[in-house]
Scaffold this motif. Structure first.
Motif: not given
Length: 908
Positions: A214, A218, A228, A237, A240, A247
C-alpha cells in the motif's frame, strides 16, 4: 492529523526546519519553502517543528484561501495585522507604502519592492522585540502581490530574528515568486515509515508485506495511508490487496469523501457546499449565506460528526481535499446559487473584492454588470499597487463583457497591467486575438506597444528586431487622436532602436526621426526631447547641438522634480554632446529616485546603463561595481540572470578575446545590436592595450565611420590611435578632423582632451610634449582611465626620446590609474614599459578584495557618511543586516570605526 505520525521518515526535513528556528532565536533569520502534493504532510511537518519553540517565538500564521486570491496584498494584511504596534517605527516612505497597499490610505500606487522593504522592516522591528516566525500555509491560494512580497522578504532575511516558512502544493506561481529561496520538496514516506503509519492506525494486525504494498501504491502519501486505515480494517486491506483493487490517492480520495458526504442529510450537504465555496473560514459569511439559502442553522452538526469540518472561531475543513471534493461534487447551478448568496453578503459588508469574485463565479455567460464590478475591483487593486491582481481581474472582466470593442479594451488593459508588473509572458497571453474590426485605433496601438515591449523583456530575437517598426506603426495609428500615446510610442521606438541598432527591420532610423519631428510640437519636456532626437537624426551636428543641450536641461529639470518617466533617454543626448559625466550624473539621480520609489527594475536598467557609460571612458572597476549592484537587486527580485551579458566588461576583465567574441556573436544573433557594438569597441580597446593595432583598426573602422545613436563618438579617438600605429595615416587624419569639428561645435572639455591627446600621437617631437601635458591637465578626475592612457603614451614617448627617469614617473602614475580603474590590459602594458624604461618590474598591486559584493557596497555607503537606515533603504535590506555586514567589514579590514572606514576608501 497527528504531527508525530507524519514526521515518520522526515528526519532530514525536520532538522532543516528546526535549524531555521534555532537561527531565528540567534539573530540569523532565514526562510524555507516547503512544497509537495496534497496530503504529503507539509502542515504537520511545520507544526511539529514549531511545537518545540512555541514558548520562545512569536508565531504569525495564515492560510491562503481561494476567495482572497484576487485581493491585492490581502494575505499580507492578515499576516501583518498583529504587528500594527510596530508600524510607526519603520521609515515614513515604507509605512506609507504599506498603508496604501492595505487600502488604508490613498496615494501613488506603491511598487511591490517598496512594500516588501516595508514589511521586512516591520518584521525586523518585531524581531527586535521578540523572535518572530511567519508561516503561510496553502500559499498556492495567496494573492500574487503578497507572494511577491513574501519572496522579497525571504531573499533579504539575514541578520534578523525573523523566520519565514511558506508551505504550498507544487505550484508554478509560488515557485516563481519565491525563486532563490531554500526549498524542502516533500515526497512520500519511505517503505518503513509508511508501513509504520498504516499499521499503527488500522484496526487489526496488518502483514508488513501488505502494508509495504500500500505504501508503494500510494507513493507513501500520508493522507492516503491514513484514509485507508480509517475506511478499511486490516482484513479488508488484505483482501483488497489480493484483488489488486485501486487504492485511494488523489482523485480517488476525493471520491471516497464524496461517497461519505452522500450519506449526510441534504441540509448538511448544502451547508458544506456553502462552507467550501466561502473558503476563508468566516463563520459569519457562511451563516449569512446559509440563512439566505434557507439552510437550517444546525445543518453543520452532521458534517462535524464525520470529522469533515470543525466550526469554532473559524470554519475549517480537515483537509483541503475534502473541501475540493465537496465543491466538485456539486452541480454547476448549485455552486452559482451559493456564490450569489456569498456575493450579496460581501456586498452588504463593503467587501468589494470578495463580492466581485463571487459575482464572477455566479454567472454562466457574458454579464455587463458583473464585468463592470470586476473592472472596478481591478481599478481598486491597481490603486494599491496590485498590478498582477488588476491584470487577472480585467482579464476575467473581458471574458464577461458582451460588447466586443469594450472586451478588447479590457483585455489590452489587462495585458498592460501584467507588463507593468514585469509579467511579459502573461501580458502576451492576455492580448485579444479576435477580429481586428472589433478594435479601435487606440486599442490596436496599445496592443502593438505591449507586443513590442514584451519581446524586449523576453529577449525574443524576431520581436526585438521588429520592435521599432511595430512601435512606429502604433504611433501612426493614433495620429492626432491621442498625442500623448503617439509620443510615448515614438520614444519607446527610440529605445528599441538603441537596443537593436542596425538589426532593426521594417523601418529605418531616419523614418523614426521624421515621425518624431512631426510629433514634436510644443515646449514640454517630451516635445523638447523629440525635437532634439529628430534634429540629431535628420540635420547636421551644428544644428543638433543646441537642441541636444535643451533636451539635457529639460531632462535634468524633470529628474529634479522626482519624475523618472524619461530617465532612460538621458544617455543619448549627453553622449552626443561628448558629456559622459553628465550622463552618469543623470543616471545616478534616476537610480536614486527609483530606489526611493522601490522601482527596482528601473534601477536595474539604470545601473546597467551606468556600467556601459563607465566602460566607454575605460573605468572597468566602476562598471563592474554597477553590474554587481544590479545583480544584487535582481537577486532581491528573484531574477537569476541578466537579459544580456555585459560582454564588454568581460573584455576589460581579462577574459580571452576569442571567448568575448563568441559571446558577442551570440548577443548579436539574439538581436541585441547595441550591446554587440559596445562589445566590439571594448575588444578593440583591449587590442590597443596589447599593441594589436591592425586588428583594432579593422574592428573600429565600421564603428567610427558609421556611428549609431547609442554609439558614442568615443570611437573616433580609438580609431585614430589604431590608424596612427598601423600606418593608416589618411584614416588617422580623417578621424582627427572629425574630432576637431565636433569639439569645436560642442565645446566639450573631455572632447578637447581626447583631441589634444590624439594630436600628441601625430605631432613631431618638438610639439608632442606640450600636447601630452595639456591633455593630462584637461581631463576631469572622473576620466581617470583616460588620464592614465595619456600618461602611458606620454611615458612611452619620453622613453623613446631617452628621458628614462621622466618616463618612469609618468608610467608609474599611469599604472596607478589603471589599477584603480581596473584596466587590466593597459596596466600590463604600463608594467612592461616601466621595465623597458629601466625600472624594476612592479608587482600586480591589486589584491583580492576581502569583502563580498554586498559588504563592499555597505562599506562604500558607510564611508560616504550614510546611516544604517539610509544604507538599508538604498540596498533594500534591513538595518540589522547592515549592522551585521559592517561588523564583518571592520573585522576583515582590521578597523574599528567609520572614520577609519572613510579613510580607507578615500584612498581608492
Amino acid at each position: 492529523m497527528d504531527a508525530g505520525r507524519t514526521l515518520l521518515g522526515r528526519a532530514d526535513e525536520s532538522e532543516r526546519l528546526r535549524a531555521l528556528l534555532a537561527g531565528v532565536r540567534n539573530e540569523a533569520g532565514g526562510a524555507l519553502l516547503v512544497s509537495g502534493e496534497p496530503g504529503i504532510g507539509k502542515t504537520s511537518l511545520v507544526e511539529s517543528a514549531l511545537h518545540d519553540h512555541a514558548q520562545s517565538l512569536r508565531v504569525l500564521a495564515i492560510q491562503g484561501v481561494e476567495v482572497e486570491s484576487g485581493i491585492a496584498f490581502g494575505a499580507l494584511q492578515r499576516l501583518g495585522r498583529p504587528l500594527i504596534a510596530f508600524v510607526d517605527d519603520i521609515p515614513d516612505s515604507q509605512r506609507a507604502a504599506l498603508r496604501i497597499a492595505a487600502g488604508v490610505d490613498e496615494g501613488p500606487p506603491p511598487q511591490p519592492p517598496l512594500v516588501g522593504l516595508g514589511f521586512l522592516s516591520l518584521l525586523a522591528r518585531a524581531g527586535a522585540d521578540r523572535a518572530t516566525v511567519c508561516t503561510v500555509d496553502d500559499a498556492q491560494h495567496v494573492d500574487a502581490e503578497s507572494l511577491l512580497v513574501l519572496g522579497f522578504v525571504a531573499r533579504r532575511l539575514s541578520a534578523e530574528r525573523v523566520g519565514l516558512i511558506v508551505a504550498a502544493r507544487t505550484d508554478e506561481g509560488v515557485e516563481g515568486a519565491l525563486a532563490g529561496v531554500p526549498r524542502i520538496e516533500l515526497g512520500g514516506l519511505d517503505a518503513e515509515a509508511g508501513s509504520a503509519l498504516l499499521r499503527q492506525d488500522v484496526d487489526g494486525e496488518l502483514d508488513p508485506t501488505v502494508a509495504a504494498e500500500y505504501v508503494h501504491d500510494t507513493a507513501g502519501n500520508p493522507l492516503a495511508l491514513r484514509e485507508l486505515a480509517t475506511e478499511l480494517s486490516a482484513a479488508q486491506l488484505t483482501s483488497t490487496a489480493i484483488a489488486h483493487s485501486p487504492v485511494p490517492i488523489g482523485g480517488r480520495l476525493e471520491l471516497i469523501y464524496a461517497e461519505r458526504m452522500s450519506e449526510l442529510p441534504e441540509p448538511s450537504r448544502d451547508w458544506l457546499l456553502v462552507a467550501a465555496t466561502e473558503s476563508s473560514g468566516d463563520p459569519a459569511a457562511v451563516a449569512a449565506a446559509a440563512e439566505a439559502l434557507g439552510i437550517p442553522a444546525d445543518a453543520s452538526a452532521a458534517a462535524e460528526g464525520i470529522d469533515f469540518v470543525s466550526v469554532r472561531e473559524a470554519v475549517r475543513f480537515r483537509h483541503p481535499l475534502i473541501r475540493s471534493a465537496v465543491y466538485g461534487a456539486a452541480t454547476d447551478a448549485a455552486r452559482r446559487r451559493v456564490h450569489r448568496a456569498l456575493g450579496a453578503h460581501a456586498r452588504e459588508r463593503g467587501q468589494r473584492d470578495v463580492a466581485a469574485y463571487h459575482a464572477a463565479a455566479a454567472v454562466h455567460g457574458p454579464d455587463a454588470e458583473v464585468a463592470a464590478e470586476l473592472t472596478a475591483a481591478a481599478d481598486a487593486a491597481g490603486a494599491r499597487g496590485g498590478m498582477l491582481s488588476r491584470a487577472h481581474l480585467l482579464a476575467r472582466a473581458a471574458e464577461l463583457t458582451p460588447d466586443a470593442a469594450e472586451a478588447s479594451d479590457r483585455s489590452v488593459a489587462a495585458a498592460e497591467a501584467a507588463l507593468s508588473a514585469g509579467a511579459a509572458r502573461l501580458a502576451l497571453h492576455l492580448l485579444p486575438l479576435g477580429d481586428e474590426t472589433a478594435l479601435t485605433q487606440v486599442t490596436r496601438a496599445r496592443r502593438l506597444i505591449v507586443e513590442a515591449m514584451a519581446s524586449l523583456f523576453l529577449s525574443e530575437p524576431n520581436g526585438l528586431r521588429a520592435g521599432m517598426a511595430k512601435l512606429m506603426t502604433a504611433a501612426d495609428l493614433v495620429g492626432d487622436v491621442s498625442p500623448t500615446l503617439r509620443r510615448r510610442a515614438l520614444l519607446l521606438a527610440l529605445n528599441s532602436a538603441t537596443v537593436t541598432e542596425e538589426q532593426a527591420i521594417g523601418a529605418t532610423t531616419r523614418e523614426l526621426g521624421e515621425r518624431m519631428r512631426e510629433a514634436s510640437g510644443g515646449d514640454d519636456v517630451t516635445a523638447v526631447l523629440l525635437q532634439a532626437v529628430s534634429t540629431f537624426i535628420l540635420d547636421d551636428y551644428a544644428t543638433a547641438v543646441p537642441a541636444l543641450r535643451r533636451a539635457v536641461e529639460a531632462l535634468r529639470a524633470e529628474l529634479d522634480s522626482g519624475d523618472t518617466t524619461l530617465a532612460f533617454y538621458v544617455t543619448m543626448p549627453c553622449v552626443a554632446l561628448w558629456d559622459w559625466e553628465g550622463a552618469a550624473q543623470l543616471l545616478r539621480r534616476s537610480a536614486e529616485i527609483g530606489r526611493q520609489a522601490g522601482a527596482l527594475r528601473d534601477v536595474d536598467a539604470c545601473l546597467w546603463t551606468l556600467s556601459a557609460v563607465e566602460l566607454s571612458r575605460g573605468h572597468a572597476q566602476a562598471a563592474a561595481d554597477y553590474i554587481t549592484e544590479a545583480a544584487e537587486l535582481r537577486r532581491a527580485l528573484g531574477f537569476g540572470d541578466e537579459q544580456a551579458v555585459n560582454a564588454a566588461l568581460l573584455a576589460f576583465q581579462g577574459t580571452p578575446l576569442t571567448t568575448v567574441e563568441q559571446i558577442s556573436h551570440a548577443i548579436h544573433e539574439a538581436g541585441w545590436g547595441g550591446i554587440s557594438r559596445m562589445t566590439g569597441e571594448a575588444i578593440a580597446v583591449n587590442e590597443l592595450a596589447a599593441g594589436a593595432y591592425e586588428s583594432a583598426y579593422e574592428r573600429l573602422g565600421p564603428l567610427a565611420r558609421h556611428p549609431f545613436l547609442q554609439a558614442s563618438y568615443r570611437h573616433l579617438p580609438e580609431y585614430f590611435e589604431a590608424a596612427v600605429h598601423s600606418g593608416n595615416r589618411a584614416s588617422a587624419e580623417w578621424a582627427l578632423h572629425r574630432m576637431k569639428t565636433h569639439v569645436d561645435i560642442n565645446g566639450s572639455v573631455v572632447g578637447r582632451a581626447l583631441y589634444t591627446r590624439s594630436l600628441a600621437l601625430m605631432a613631431d617631437d618638438a610639439d608632442a610634449e606640450r600636447h601630452f601635458v595639456d591633455a593630462i591637465a584637461l581631463f576631469p578626475p572622473a576620466h581617470q582611465a583616460d588620464i592614465g592612457r595619456a600618461r602611458l603614451i606620454y611615458g612611452e614617448w619620453l622613453r623613446r626620446v631617452r628621458r628614462r627617469a621622466d618616463a618612469r614617473a609618468q608610467l608609474e602614475l599611469a599604472l596607478r590609474d589603471f589599477e584603480a580603474t581596473g584596466a587590466i590590459g593597459f596596466a600590463e602594458r604600463a608594467r612592461r614599459e616601466i621595465l623597458a624604461a629601466g625600472g624594476s618590474m612592479p608587482s600586480d598591486s591589486s589584491s583580492v578584495d576581502p569583502l563580498s559584493s554586498q559588504e563592499r557596497q555597505v562599506a562604500l555607503l558607510a564611508a560616504r557618511g550614510a546611516t544604517n537606515a539610509e544604507i538599508a533603504a538604498t540596498m533594500f535590506i534591513s538595518p540589522n543586516t547592515v549592522d551585521y555586514h559592517l561588523r564583518k567589514v571592520f573585522r576583515k579590514l582590521e578597523i574599528s570605526s567609520r572614520r577609519q572606514l572613510a579613510d580607507r576608501f578615500s584612498e581608492k
